[in-house]
Design a protein around this motif. Structure first.
Motif, PDB file in Angstrom:
ATOM      1  N   ILE A  54      55.095  38.872  32.919  1.00  0.00           N
ATOM      2  CA  ILE A  54      54.603  40.238  32.773  1.00  0.00           C
ATOM      3  C   ILE A  54      53.997  40.336  31.382  1.00  0.00           C
ATOM      4  O   ILE A  54      54.652  40.031  30.382  1.00  0.00           O
ATOM      5  N   ASN A 169      51.026  50.818  42.618  1.00  0.00           N
ATOM      6  CA  ASN A 169      50.127  50.233  41.618  1.00  0.00           C
ATOM      7  C   ASN A 169      49.826  51.225  40.502  1.00  0.00           C
ATOM      8  O   ASN A 169      49.774  50.858  39.324  1.00  0.00           O
ATOM      9  N   LEU A 172      52.910  51.384  38.385  1.00  0.00           N
ATOM     10  CA  LEU A 172      53.011  50.170  37.576  1.00  0.00           C
ATOM     11  C   LEU A 172      52.155  50.299  36.321  1.00  0.00           C
ATOM     12  O   LEU A 172      52.604  49.996  35.217  1.00  0.00           O
ATOM     13  N   ARG A 188      56.927  46.086  40.197  1.00  0.00           N
ATOM     14  CA  ARG A 188      56.230  44.852  40.558  1.00  0.00           C
ATOM     15  C   ARG A 188      56.992  44.096  41.647  1.00  0.00           C
ATOM     16  O   ARG A 188      56.398  43.563  42.582  1.00  0.00           O
ATOM     17  N   ASN A 192      55.536  43.044  45.248  1.00  0.00           N
ATOM     18  CA  ASN A 192      55.573  41.643  45.711  1.00  0.00           C
ATOM     19  C   ASN A 192      56.272  41.513  47.061  1.00  0.00           C
ATOM     20  O   ASN A 192      55.921  40.647  47.864  1.00  0.00           O
TER      21      ASN A 192
END
Length: 195
Positions: A54, A169, A172, A188, A192
């Motif tokens: 990250i 998103n 994030l 995240r 995923n």
């Protein structure tokens, strides 16, 4: 002193009485002994961010160290958990400019966070493993796996699975902009799961 190569096996919330502490578990590459080291929350976060790849919006201290090192043409070649005195671990960052090699004293958590960024091997001395290394039985490992909490856990009761991928998103990006890396990692992970 004989060196033993070790690797990172895990990073989890510590069951110690110190709030905000984490257990960094290192293990022999060619053996069964484990070396648990209690570290602080910020150091744990620095290690976890690099393990999880990250990228924060702004460089963290360990990233700054790497940029500084490259700017002055020196490299880190290895990290050594060098000593254990009165329950406190000590480490050395081995650096070179190609001509001269020096060892820099560091806390193990900082040394590991830097070592991950330079992708160098980790070592400890046999004497440290003999004193602090532990071998878990199969039953203990099973219990540990069941009870181990991941380092990056959301502090809220927010149910990320209820949000759309587009919203995740967006969340994030917001978490990264706010430098809330714990929340960003959790989001995240949810993204995923859906990929």
């Amino acid at each position: 002193m004989s060196k033993v190569q070790i690797e990172i096996l895990g990073l989890s919330s510590s069951q110690s009485q110190t709030t905000g502490s984490f257990a960094l578990v290192l293990g022999e590459v060619e053996g069964e002994r484990r070396l648990p080291i209690i570290i602080g929350m910020f150091e744990a976060q620095a290690i976890a961010l690099e393990i999880e790849k990250i990228t924060p919006n702004r460089p963290m201290t360990h990233d700054l160290f790497k940029s500084f090192a490259h700017g002055f043409n020196f490299e880190v070649t290895e990290i050594i958990i060098s000593d254990l005195k009165e329950g406190v671990f000590f480490a050395k960052i081995v650096c070179t400019d190609g001509i001269k090699t020096i060892e820099v004293d560091a806390r193990p958590s900082d040394a590991i966070a830097i070592g991950i960024r330079f992708e160098v091997p980790f070592y400890t001395h046999e004497s440290v493993l003999a004193e602090a290394g532990i071998i878990l039985t199969d039953e203990e490992e099973l219990l540990e796996e069941e009870s181990e909490e991941p380092i990056l856990v959301s502090k809220s009761d927010e149910r990320l699975q209820d949000f759309s991928l587009e919203k995740l998103n967006e969340m994030l990006d917001e978490a990264l902009n706010a430098e809330d890396y714990e929340r960003a990692a959790k989001i995240r992970d949810e993204i995923n799961k859906r990929s």
